[in-house]
Design an enzyme around this catalytic site. Structure first.
Site, PDB file in Angstrom:
ATOM      1  N   SER A  59     -29.653  25.862  78.383  1.00 43.81           N
ATOM      2  CA  SER A  59     -29.132  24.764  77.585  1.00 43.81           C
ATOM      3  C   SER A  59     -29.828  24.738  76.241  1.00 43.81           C
ATOM      4  O   SER A  59     -31.049  24.842  76.173  1.00 43.81           O
ATOM      5  CB  SER A  59     -29.362  23.433  78.288  1.00 43.81           C
ATOM      6  OG  SER A  59     -28.309  23.183  79.144  1.00 43.81           O
ATOM      7  N   HIS A 119     -28.288  16.702  75.697  1.00 39.42           N
ATOM      8  CA  HIS A 119     -28.886  16.397  76.998  1.00 39.42           C
ATOM      9  C   HIS A 119     -30.316  16.932  77.113  1.00 39.42           C
ATOM     10  O   HIS A 119     -31.064  16.495  77.978  1.00 39.42           O
ATOM     11  CB  HIS A 119     -27.983  16.844  78.160  1.00 39.42           C
ATOM     12  CG  HIS A 119     -27.990  18.312  78.471  1.00 39.42           C
ATOM     13  ND1 HIS A 119     -27.036  19.190  78.016  1.00 39.42           N
ATOM     14  CD2 HIS A 119     -28.829  19.050  79.217  1.00 39.42           C
ATOM     15  CE1 HIS A 119     -27.289  20.396  78.461  1.00 39.42           C
ATOM     16  NE2 HIS A 119     -28.372  20.352  79.203  1.00 39.42           N
ATOM     17  N   ASP A 127     -22.404  18.469  72.449  1.00 40.57           N
ATOM     18  CA  ASP A 127     -23.705  18.350  73.126  1.00 40.57           C
ATOM     19  C   ASP A 127     -24.839  18.932  72.273  1.00 40.57           C
ATOM     20  O   ASP A 127     -25.379  19.987  72.576  1.00 40.57           O
ATOM     21  CB  ASP A 127     -23.628  19.070  74.479  1.00 40.57           C
ATOM     22  CG  ASP A 127     -24.785  18.689  75.397  1.00 40.57           C
ATOM     23  OD1 ASP A 127     -25.785  18.137  74.915  1.00 40.57           O
ATOM     24  OD2 ASP A 127     -24.679  18.969  76.613  1.00 40.57           O
TER      25      ASP A 127
HETATM   26  N1  ARG Z   1     -24.385  20.705  83.277  1.00 36.28           N
HETATM   27  C1  ARG Z   1     -25.205  20.864  82.121  1.00 36.28           C
HETATM   28  C2  ARG Z   1     -26.583  21.349  82.540  1.00 36.28           C
HETATM   29  O1  ARG Z   1     -26.743  21.805  83.627  1.00 36.28           O
HETATM   30  C3  ARG Z   1     -25.248  19.610  81.322  1.00 36.28           C
HETATM   31  C4  ARG Z   1     -25.977  18.481  81.919  1.00 36.28           C
HETATM   32  C5  ARG Z   1     -26.044  17.233  81.088  1.00 36.28           C
HETATM   33  N2  ARG Z   1     -24.888  16.378  81.254  1.00 36.28           N
HETATM   34  C6  ARG Z   1     -24.721  15.452  82.247  1.00 36.28           C
HETATM   35  N3  ARG Z   1     -23.614  14.775  82.317  1.00 36.28           N
HETATM   36  N4  ARG Z   1     -25.634  15.182  83.139  1.00 36.28           N
HETATM   37  O2  ARG Z   1     -27.642  20.925  82.182  1.00 36.28           O
HETATM   38  N1  GLU Z   2     -26.778  22.560  81.296  1.00 35.45           N
HETATM   39  C1  GLU Z   2     -27.678  23.574  81.723  1.00 35.45           C
HETATM   40  C2  GLU Z   2     -29.104  23.374  81.225  1.00 35.45           C
HETATM   41  O1  GLU Z   2     -29.558  22.279  81.039  1.00 35.45           O
HETATM   42  C3  GLU Z   2     -27.163  24.883  81.284  1.00 35.45           C
HETATM   43  C4  GLU Z   2     -25.971  25.131  82.023  1.00 35.45           C
HETATM   44  C5  GLU Z   2     -26.229  26.047  83.171  1.00 35.45           C
HETATM   45  O2  GLU Z   2     -26.898  25.673  84.135  1.00 35.45           O
HETATM   46  O3  GLU Z   2     -25.714  27.133  83.013  1.00 35.45           O
HETATM   47  O4  GLU Z   2     -29.850  24.304  81.065  1.00 35.45           O
END
Ligand code: ARG
Ligand code: GLU
Length: 704
Positions: free
Chosen positions: A627, A83, A219
């Site tokens: 991330s 991502h 991921d």
């Molecule tokens: N929750 C994770 C973060 O905050 C992954 C985000 C990417 N995935 C998604 N389905 N949007 O970035």
């Molecule tokens: N998915 C998040 C990011 O893009 C990390 C997950 C979080 O927020 O802890 O940095």
């Protein structure tokens, strides 16, 4: 200030096996080092951060300012999340070469794809410059004077620091402006895409599984840093060569078990761990619900259109993911704050704080802080909600409004002379070209119709039929001519006419009012931080995340999400197959992965139980920006890649609770398995250093 530094020192001497916190890598000696050792680490503070010799920090790079990445080979191979590389993968994708859907693997160096604008940044060194930053700052200054003085001080530090030509400097505030650190950085700009799994692996589970454990997402994506012939940063050139890093992470094949030490090293973006209860209450009860409603309205339209058309799916994939991600996080955050009673708990802490002030004779100096917060946040509430909503509508969700917002800036540039205008016009045109590549006016009109009523009763979707900004060609025509002609054409455009008064309202009333109160709140927060450390010196204080390099550590650990339910800390490929829904846009599984599962062809990447591990969780305190951060074992080897947090713990940005806050990592053995067995990109495995730290234990001890 002296007192505060003394307190920090005192805190540093304290010993405990507590967890949580995002720590400054150059200050680990003492408390953090001891805590890490008590959790099982064999690393010294110097192994993690050193200015004199290569250390772990030399393998960690800020990825495009928003994510983290790490070097995992002597040839500059870079690992980050799928991502995090998503918009690069997306921008190389088309209906013919659908790398989002099918994945991408460069089978030779020549096939690695350059990415305009993408950069990574390393930290060369970190220095405490608090004394210089606060020089000449006095108690009699008001907040504006204070900030101006600090800014001129830190600018001078940035300018006068000795550094190499290709390096950069920046000073950042810590502990709500009580401490300042200088960062000398090195930025590389020729970063090429090396590999990415299909979204059905890299984004498996998509929004349904996002922010949730148990998780089964691979991921990750891979890039490579290129440098000039002297191994120094350089703009893209076909003559550039793979970068030789000062350090790269060896990759462990031994995996993790519950209670193993883990450390996450990266660039957390923003946390607010020291807010008063009244602020948390406002976020949970007012700001989040308003923002959630706006995004929910936008997502309904975007999701339906993406499902109906492959073209729209590719165009909107990256934008949708960005909108959906925070939307879901805010929902989880609200649930977690309620479930953990965070507001009441914070209230109890405030009582404790108030009592301690009295006991220590500090009431006269700091007793006004909490009542002041109450007063200010009350005044702040309507304008804070309004400003958030403006940003959501005009800067994040409705694309035509975003473009018109940009056009108001172009019109503004007229008053700065013809040169300034032409410069602004040129960058606007560049931006428009990228904008229209992924723009579908019908989708956006739908978003406008769904979202606008949440902001104003004054909306009119016929502007979409009348504006010149529905496609690139007619939009570019508006840009032709003298500044006066462009401005006249803009002001005759119905979409521009519609947007302009909202932007004016924003700049003349919403934003100045917000800024005024926010400045006062920040000033109070600076004092509140000092006061808490004085009144309650035995609490655990770490600086809020501010997009600088941090170390967080903990253990591989499951948790109890609710009564009678325990979540194990490791997930396996079996779970991918359990979730498999043929043809589903979130839970499809590629045929080749199914075949590998059937034949159990896991090679050297299987767990000792014969299964293929996919993800694991730990008590590392992380946030957005982490991330792509490496999960590192007790010896400094790579064991996983951070990419998310668990649903019950997304409130950790305001209230870290070690009982239910867990970060989610993809097991590096799954990454290797996908690269090797799924994609056959063995040249990448060959350039890594694969190690067996657990097998070596006892026999062939590492240093320390
Ligand atoms: N929750 C994770 C973060 O905050 C992954 C985000 C990417 N995935 C998604 N389905 N949007 O970035
Ligand atoms: N998915 C998040 C990011 O893009 C990390 C997950 C979080 O927020 O802890 O940095």
């Amino acid at each position: 200030m002296k007192l505060l530094r003394f307190l920090l020192l005192f805190i540093t001497i304290q010993l405990s096996a507590q967890q949580g916190g995002m720590w400054i890598p150059s200050l680990l000696e003492g408390m953090n080092e001891d805590e890490m050792h008590s959790l099982g680490s064999k690393l010294s503070a110097e192994d993690i951060y050193s200015v004199n010799q290569s250390s772990l920090k030399d393998a960690i790079a800020h990825f495009n300012g928003g994510c983290t990445s790490e070097v995992i080979s002597p040839k500059g191979l870079l690992l980050t999340n799928h991502h995090c590389g998503f918009s690069q993968i997306q921008s190389h994708s088309s209906l013919e070469n659908d790398y989002l859907k099918d994945g991408f693997w460069a089978m030779t160096l020549e096939n690695e794809l350059p990415n305009e604008g993408l950069y990574v940044e390393f930290i060369v060194r970190i220095e405490d410059v608090t004394k210089q930053a606060l020089e000449g700052v006095t108690d009699t200054m008001d907040e504006r004077e204070r900030q101006a003085k600090i800014n001129s001080n830190t600018n001078a530090v940035e300018k006068n620091t000795v550094k190499e030509d290709w390096q950069d400097t920046k000073v950042k505030a810590f502990y709500e402006g009580n401490q300042y650190f200088l960062f000398v950085t090195e930025r590389f700009e020729d970063i090429r895409l090396v590999g990415a799994p299909p979204s059905s692996i890299g984004k498996f589970g998509s929004d349904t599984d996002n922010w949730v454990w148990p998780r089964h997402t691979g991921d990750f994506s891979m890039f490579r840093i290129y440098a000039n012939k002297d191994n120094k940063p350089a703009k893209y050139s076909p003559d550039n060569v793979p970068y030789t890093p000062r350090h790269y992470l060896p990759v462990s094949l031994d995996g993790v078990s519950e209670d193993d030490f883990t450390m996450v090293f990266g660039f957390p973006g923003r946390t607010e761990e020291y807010l008063p209860a009244v602020a948390i209450k406002q976020i949970v009860e007012k700001v989040n619900p308003s923002n959630i409603a706006i995004r929910e309205a936008a997502l309904k339209v975007i999701d339906a259109n993406m499902k109906a058309s492959d073209k729209v799916r590719i165009q909107y994939a990256s934008k949708q993911a960005r909108i959906a991600n925070s939307w879901k996080k805010w929902i989880g955050e609200n649930l977690g704050i309620k479930k953990s009673n965070a507001i009441e708990e914070r209230g109890k802490l405030e009582t404790e704080f108030t009592n301690a002030l009295k006991e220590k004779g500090l009431e006269a100096k700091y007793g006004h802080l909490l009542p002041e917060f109450d007063r200010l946040y009350k005044e702040f509430e309507p304008v804070n909600v309004k400003r958030n909503a403006f940003v959501e509508v005009f800067i994040r969700n409705v694309e035509l409004m975003m473009l018109m917002f940009r056009m108001t800036q172009l019109e503004q540039a007229v008053s700065n002379g013809e040169d300034a205008f032409n410069k602004s016009k040129q960058s606007t045109i560049e931006r428009m070209t990228a904008f229209y590549k992924d723009y579908d006016a019908t989708v956006d009109k739908g978003v406008y119709e769904a979202v606008m009523p949440l902001y104003t009763a004054n909306y009119d979707s016929s502007i979409y039929d009348k504006t010149s900004f529905s496609d690139l060609e007619s939009a570019l025509k508006v840009m032709e001519g003298t500044p006066e002609e462009v401005v006249a054409k803009l002001n005759a455009d119905p979409a521009y006419q519609y947007t302009k008064p909202f932007v004016e309202e924003f700049y003349t009333s919403i934003n100045p009012e917000w800024q005024r109160l926010n400045t006062e709140i920040n000033a109070l927060q600076t004092q509140y931080m000092t006061a808490q450390m004085l009144a309650l010196p035995n609490k655990r204080y770490f600086p809020d995340a501010n997009s600088t390099l941090r170390v967080t550590y903990g253990k591989v650990n499951g948790y109890y999400p609710r009564d009678a339910v325990y979540y194990l800390p490791v997930s396996y490929l079996d779970g991918v197959m359990e979730k498999y829904v043929p043809g589903d846009y979130e839970f499809d599984v590629p045929q080749r992965l199914q075949d590998l599962y059937k034949t159990k062809d896991y090679g050297q990447y299987a767990d000792s139980n014969g299964k293929m591990p996919v993800c694991f969780i730990g008590t590392n305190h992380t946030t957005g920006g982490n991330s792509g951060s490496p999960a590192i074992d007790a010896h400094g080897n790579l064991i996983g890649l951070n990419f998310d947090r668990v649903w019950e713990g997304t409130m950790s940005d305001m209230n870290y609770d070690p009982n239910i806050c867990r970060n989610i990592m993809v097991d590096v053995r799954y990454v290797l398995f996908i690269i090797d067995k799924y994609a056959g990109a063995t040249r990448l495995i060959d350039e890594m250093t694969l190690v067996h730290p657990k097998a070596k234990k006892g026999k062939n001890k590492k240093k320390n």
